[in-house]
Scaffold this active site. Structure first.
Site, PDB file in Angstrom:
ATOM      1  N   CYS A   1       0.852  -1.184   0.000  1.00 19.07           N
ATOM      2  CA  CYS A   1       0.000   0.000   0.000  1.00 19.07           C
ATOM      3  C   CYS A   1       0.890   1.237   0.000  1.00 19.07           C
ATOM      4  CB  CYS A   1      -0.913   0.001   1.223  1.00 19.07           C
ATOM      5  SG  CYS A   1      -2.030   1.413   1.243  1.00 19.07           S
ATOM      6  N   VAL A   2       1.121   1.755  -1.176  1.00 20.41           N
ATOM      7  CA  VAL A   2       1.865   3.005  -1.326  1.00 20.41           C
ATOM      8  C   VAL A   2       1.144   3.804  -2.411  1.00 20.41           C
ATOM      9  CG1 VAL A   2       3.556   2.006  -2.923  1.00 20.41           C
ATOM     10  CG2 VAL A   2       4.153   4.031  -1.624  1.00 20.41           C
TER      11      VAL A   2
END
Length: 165
Positions: free
Chosen positions: A87-88
């Site tokens: 999750c970026v």
């Protein structure tokens, strides 16, 4: 367009010093759309001493669409799911064709050093990070010891692995 961009990125990576903490390159000489990357765990973090392998798969629309990246090495981190999904924001809503593989990998390396527990992929590690940072660091370090130390480097053409500062 994607193939030319990937060839350009390979060429740029090959000009970087070999002592880099981030390494990336094609899995083999046949398919430039599938790469391995490794990131050395940042010093001063529970990931220090570990080598984390990431699989990168580029769409044919790259760089107009982001690559898919996932950790192949198990890691206890708020922003990485148990399946390795990362999750970026720059791999999702904040993607820009101006971004390169090296910039994304640097961002992931920064994420290892500074997790964002408010946008978790792994709720258990995010809660532990917020509620008991010492226990979080202990568990993340244990996972690093179990899964990321003495890790086998990228399969494929290791001699052609590219390096990123």
């Amino acid at each position: 367009m994607a193939l030319k961009r990937l060839q350009y990125e390979c060429k740029k990576f090959s000009q970087e010093p070999r002592d880099s903490a981030i390494r990336a390159g094609p899995v083999d000489d046949i398919n430039l759309y599938r790469w391995w990357a490794t990131i050395d765990g940042p010093e001063g973090t529970p990931f220090q001493g570990g080598v984390f392998r990431i699989l990168i798969e580029y769409p044919t629309e790259y760089p107009f669409k982001p690559p898919k990246m996932r950790f192949e090495t198990k890691i206890f981190h708020p922003n990485v799911s148990r399946k390795g999904t990362i999750c970026v924001d720059i791999l999702q809503k904040q993607w820009s064709p101006a971004l390169t593989t090296s910039k994304v990998l640097l961002s992931i390396c920064s994420l290892l050093a500074s997790p964002n527990p408010n946008d978790p992929m792994d709720p258990e590690s995010a809660s532990l990070y917020l509620e008991n940072p010492t226990e979080y660091a202990k568990r993340a370090s244990q996972w690093t010891d179990m899964y990321a130390k003495d890790a086998v480097q990228c399969s494929g053409s290791v001699q052609k692995t590219m390096y990123v500062k």
